[in-house]
Write a protein that holds these residues in place. Structure first.
Motif, PDB file in Angstrom:
ATOM      1  N   UNK A 148      -7.705 -14.674  35.763  1.00  0.00           N
ATOM      2  CA  UNK A 148      -7.348 -13.336  35.378  1.00  0.00           C
ATOM      3  C   UNK A 148      -9.083 -13.136  34.788  1.00  0.00           C
ATOM      4  N   UNK A 149      -9.535 -14.417  34.701  1.00  0.00           N
ATOM      5  CA  UNK A 149     -11.313 -13.928  34.386  1.00  0.00           C
ATOM      6  C   UNK A 149     -11.848 -14.551  35.309  1.00  0.00           C
ATOM      7  N   UNK A 150     -12.365 -13.321  36.061  1.00  0.00           N
ATOM      8  CA  UNK A 150     -13.316 -12.987  37.234  1.00  0.00           C
ATOM      9  C   UNK A 150     -14.387 -13.747  37.315  1.00  0.00           C
ATOM     10  N   UNK A 151     -15.336 -14.409  36.292  1.00  0.00           N
ATOM     11  CA  UNK A 151     -16.202 -15.004  36.946  1.00  0.00           C
ATOM     12  C   UNK A 151     -16.410 -16.178  36.337  1.00  0.00           C
ATOM     13  N   UNK A 152     -14.653 -17.068  36.726  1.00  0.00           N
ATOM     14  CA  UNK A 152     -14.745 -18.524  37.076  1.00  0.00           C
ATOM     15  C   UNK A 152     -14.328 -18.471  37.679  1.00  0.00           C
ATOM     16  N   UNK A 153     -14.282 -19.021  38.679  1.00  0.00           N
ATOM     17  CA  UNK A 153     -14.246 -20.344  40.037  1.00  0.00           C
ATOM     18  C   UNK A 153     -12.251 -20.045  40.239  1.00  0.00           C
ATOM     19  N   UNK A 154     -11.839 -20.342  39.030  1.00  0.00           N
ATOM     20  CA  UNK A 154     -10.127 -20.409  39.158  1.00  0.00           C
ATOM     21  C   UNK A 154     -10.120 -20.600  37.986  1.00  0.00           C
ATOM     22  N   UNK A 155      -8.767 -19.160  37.316  1.00  0.00           N
ATOM     23  CA  UNK A 155      -8.463 -19.349  35.635  1.00  0.00           C
ATOM     24  C   UNK A 155      -7.344 -19.481  35.797  1.00  0.00           C
ATOM     25  N   UNK A 156      -6.810 -19.555  34.556  1.00  0.00           N
ATOM     26  CA  UNK A 156      -5.184 -19.104  34.151  1.00  0.00           C
ATOM     27  C   UNK A 156      -4.814 -18.461  32.690  1.00  0.00           C
ATOM     28  N   UNK A 157      -3.803 -17.649  32.983  1.00  0.00           N
ATOM     29  CA  UNK A 157      -3.864 -18.074  31.387  1.00  0.00           C
ATOM     30  C   UNK A 157      -1.904 -17.852  31.097  1.00  0.00           C
ATOM     31  N   UNK A 158      -1.559 -18.590  30.335  1.00  0.00           N
ATOM     32  CA  UNK A 158      -0.477 -18.313  29.593  1.00  0.00           C
ATOM     33  C   UNK A 158      -0.008 -18.462  28.615  1.00  0.00           C
ATOM     34  N   UNK A 159       1.673 -18.116  28.233  1.00  0.00           N
ATOM     35  CA  UNK A 159       1.887 -17.287  27.097  1.00  0.00           C
ATOM     36  C   UNK A 159       2.983 -18.388  27.000  1.00  0.00           C
ATOM     37  N   UNK A 160       3.014 -19.457  26.330  1.00  0.00           N
ATOM     38  CA  UNK A 160       4.443 -20.115  26.018  1.00  0.00           C
ATOM     39  C   UNK A 160       5.282 -19.578  24.806  1.00  0.00           C
ATOM     40  N   UNK A 161       6.446 -19.017  24.706  1.00  0.00           N
ATOM     41  CA  UNK A 161       7.261 -18.379  23.538  1.00  0.00           C
ATOM     42  C   UNK A 161       5.122 -17.460  22.982  1.00  0.00           C
ATOM     43  N   UNK A 162       5.115 -18.315  21.630  1.00  0.00           N
ATOM     44  CA  UNK A 162       3.763 -18.250  21.385  1.00  0.00           C
ATOM     45  C   UNK A 162       2.389 -17.984  21.539  1.00  0.00           C
ATOM     46  N   UNK A 163       2.763 -19.356  21.577  1.00  0.00           N
ATOM     47  CA  UNK A 163       1.806 -20.224  21.943  1.00  0.00           C
ATOM     48  C   UNK A 163       1.000 -19.607  23.387  1.00  0.00           C
ATOM     49  N   UNK A 164      -0.696 -20.005  23.404  1.00  0.00           N
ATOM     50  CA  UNK A 164      -1.215 -19.485  24.606  1.00  0.00           C
ATOM     51  C   UNK A 164      -2.345 -19.720  24.637  1.00  0.00           C
ATOM     52  N   UNK A 165      -2.350 -20.346  26.085  1.00  0.00           N
ATOM     53  CA  UNK A 165      -4.412 -20.997  26.232  1.00  0.00           C
ATOM     54  C   UNK A 165      -4.947 -20.471  27.310  1.00  0.00           C
ATOM     55  N   UNK A 166      -5.460 -20.264  27.724  1.00  0.00           N
ATOM     56  CA  UNK A 166      -6.352 -20.269  28.932  1.00  0.00           C
ATOM     57  C   UNK A 166      -7.483 -21.276  29.416  1.00  0.00           C
ATOM     58  N   UNK A 167      -7.450 -21.027  30.704  1.00  0.00           N
ATOM     59  CA  UNK A 167      -7.964 -22.036  31.133  1.00  0.00           C
ATOM     60  C   UNK A 167      -9.139 -21.268  32.549  1.00  0.00           C
ATOM     61  N   UNK A 168     -10.329 -21.887  32.581  1.00  0.00           N
ATOM     62  CA  UNK A 168     -11.547 -21.606  33.231  1.00  0.00           C
ATOM     63  C   UNK A 168     -11.996 -22.422  33.835  1.00  0.00           C
TER      64      UNK A 168
END
Lengths: 221, 287
Positions: B41-61
């Motif tokens: 999801x983040x094009x400027x990062x080498x690898x990335x992921x976004x997660x939504x679990x119910x209302x909890x949201x986290x992003x990793x780059x």
């Protein structure tokens, strides 16, 4: 997973030595050595604390862990969290609302099982300070060696060569697990077996507490 | 009316739900929330992921850097994991240096990755004692509605699984480094560790295990710190954590292991489907 009673008799924890009232100015203090690991704990409280940290319902616990080097690290925050959460369940905090109880832990020597030693020493210092407690707690360490055997209260060398390390804290009334955390990989059965082994070994720690307290208290003795 | 009841008698309100065998958000005790995972999801990062679990949201780059290995461990690269609890995610986190709670979460996530041994640091080394990769994994929690550690680990694993390392040639004599970003090799991983949180609610009869708790449930059960976290990787446990709070019996332990093992399989499949089929929504069916 049940362990035969004969096996339990051979439980051996590293020799424990303890001195209460080690510090003259704190409300409660104790120095404890388990094998070569040594920890010093001082407890002060209930004291007045900043209103931002006050809780209407119970006493706030403030735990400070100072390592040997003296430089604060993220790993120390983790240890503080372990000890705070464990003690919070043991202390009858509702008797002292809007106050704080300060626990300061100083690591003196670390030859493995530092967290277990710190938890036990904190419990002794809390007993010494006279803070009302629901139950006492005992921490026991257990390692899984490279063949998969359980080693109770491992030494520094055994920890180095182990594939997993588990810490458990039990309470004295029902022997339920209060706190537990692990390092390394292991199977479900190993975990349950280690839990039972440590649960029965916690009796030795409780026995030790009783000896120490009766030694320092002439009335019970 | 219900809202007023919730505010006036918070404990009674929660207890009424539990005694009816239900949770305030209509889930069963061992049901999980639905997941929404997206990678790249983040094009400027080498690898990335976004997660939504119910209302909890986290992003990793993930970003990469080259460095000289430590002298004590000349064959090891570096994996630096940092979890940031932004002030966005909850009123419990303030701007400024990370709070104690944030540091504990960060350590917990780090421990799971180290203990599971899913990444061999030797794979990150290019030339012994000369050159190695530094993999910076930055996880940020955007919305904290419970089970943050689970969410952080899923995003982290999804990003690491999609990470590819550019090939590097190193001339020992001239010490010249050539990076070829067009030829990339995926990072070797053994398994995908998945963590599952449980909140333990104490009732006089027995203890109720609530899996994948929301932050409201965590607060009712004694705060986020008292969650029990079970982590599985390749059929083995790689972390069981519980700090204070209510007590649990051996039977409860077995139940916890069963639920978390099933969930870890579901999530592992979700991550793999997501990577192979870009974005996929997955609702976990209640058991």
């Amino acid at each position: 997973m049940k362990i035969e009673p004969e096996k339990l008799k051979h439980h051996n924890l590293k020799p424990m030595k303890c001195e209460l009232n080690y510090l003259s100015k704190s409300d409660g203090s104790s120095i404890l050595s388990q094998g070569n690991t040594v920890v010093l704990v001082s407890v002060n409280g209930p004291l007045e604390i900043k209103s931002a940290y006050q809780s209407m319902e119970k006493a706030t616990l403030e735990v400070l862990f100072s390592n040997k080097g003296g430089k604060p690290s993220v790993a120390d925050r983790f240890k503080e969290n372990v000890i705070r959460q464990t003690c919070e369940s043991a202390i009858l905090g509702c008797l002292f609302p809007r106050t704080g109880i300060n626990i300061t832990i100083q690591e003196l020597e670390n030859y493995g099982g530092l967290v277990a030693c710190a938890v036990n020493c904190t419990c002794l210092a809390l007993l010494n300070s006279g803070v009302a407690m629901r139950h006492v707690v005992a921490a026991v360490t257990c390692a899984v060696d490279d063949v998969g055997n359980l080693v109770l209260d491992p030494t520094h060398e055994q920890i180095q060569s182990s594939q997993a390390l588990m810490y458990f804290v039990f309470e004295s009334s029902e022997k339920n697990m209060v706190t537990g955390f692990t390092e390394g990989k292991f199977s479900e059965d190993t975990y349950l077996e280690a839990l039972e082994l440590c649960r029965s070994a916690s009796d030795l720690v409780f026995k030790f507490y009783r000896e120490i307290v009766s030694k320092y208290c002439s009335v019970i003795g | 009316m219900t809202d007023a009841y919730k505010i006036i008698h918070p404990n009674k309100y929660f207890e009424d739900y539990i005694s009816c065998g239900e949770r305030p958000d209509e889930r069963g005790f061992s049901d999980h929330r639905s997941l929404l995972l997206s990678v790249h999801s983040i094009k400027t990062a080498e690898a990335s992921a976004v997660l939504k679990c119910g209302n909890t949201a986290a992003v990793c780059g993930i970003s990469l850097e080259l460095a000289t290995p430590k002298a004590e461990e000349p064959d090891n690269g570096f994996l630096v994991i940092n979890v940031e609890m932004t002030p966005l995610c909850s009123s419990k986190f303030r701007p400024g240096p990370p709070s104690d709670q944030a540091q504990v979460i960060s350590t917990a996530v780090n421990d799971v990755i180290t203990n599971s041994k899913c990444i061999d640091l030797k794979d990150l080394c290019i030339v012994s004692d000369k050159l190695a990769w530094v993999v910076y994994c930055d996880v940020a929690c955007i919305d904290n509605d419970g089970s943050v550690i689970d969410a952080c680990i899923v995003t982290l694993m999804a990003s690491l699984k999609t990470l590819t390392l550019p090939t590097v040639s190193y001339d020992v004599e001239t010490e010249e480094i050539k990076v070829d970003p067009t030829v990339r090799i995926p990072l070797k991983m053994s398994g995908l560790p998945v963590a599952t949180s449980f909140a333990i609610y104490q009732t006089p009869q027995r203890n109720i295990l609530l899996s994948d708790p929301t932050s409201y449930e965590e607060d009712m059960c004694g705060g986020i710190g008292t969650n029990l976290i079970v982590c599985w990787n390749e059929g083995l446990l790689c972390g069981v954590q519980k700090f204070g709070g209510s007590n649990i019996s051996t039977e409860d332990h077995k139940e916890l292991f069963r639920v978390s093992k099933m969930r870890s399989e579901v999530i592992r499949e979700a991550i793999i489907t997501c990577i192979t089929g870009d974005t996929e929504e997955l609702s976990e069916s209640p058991k």
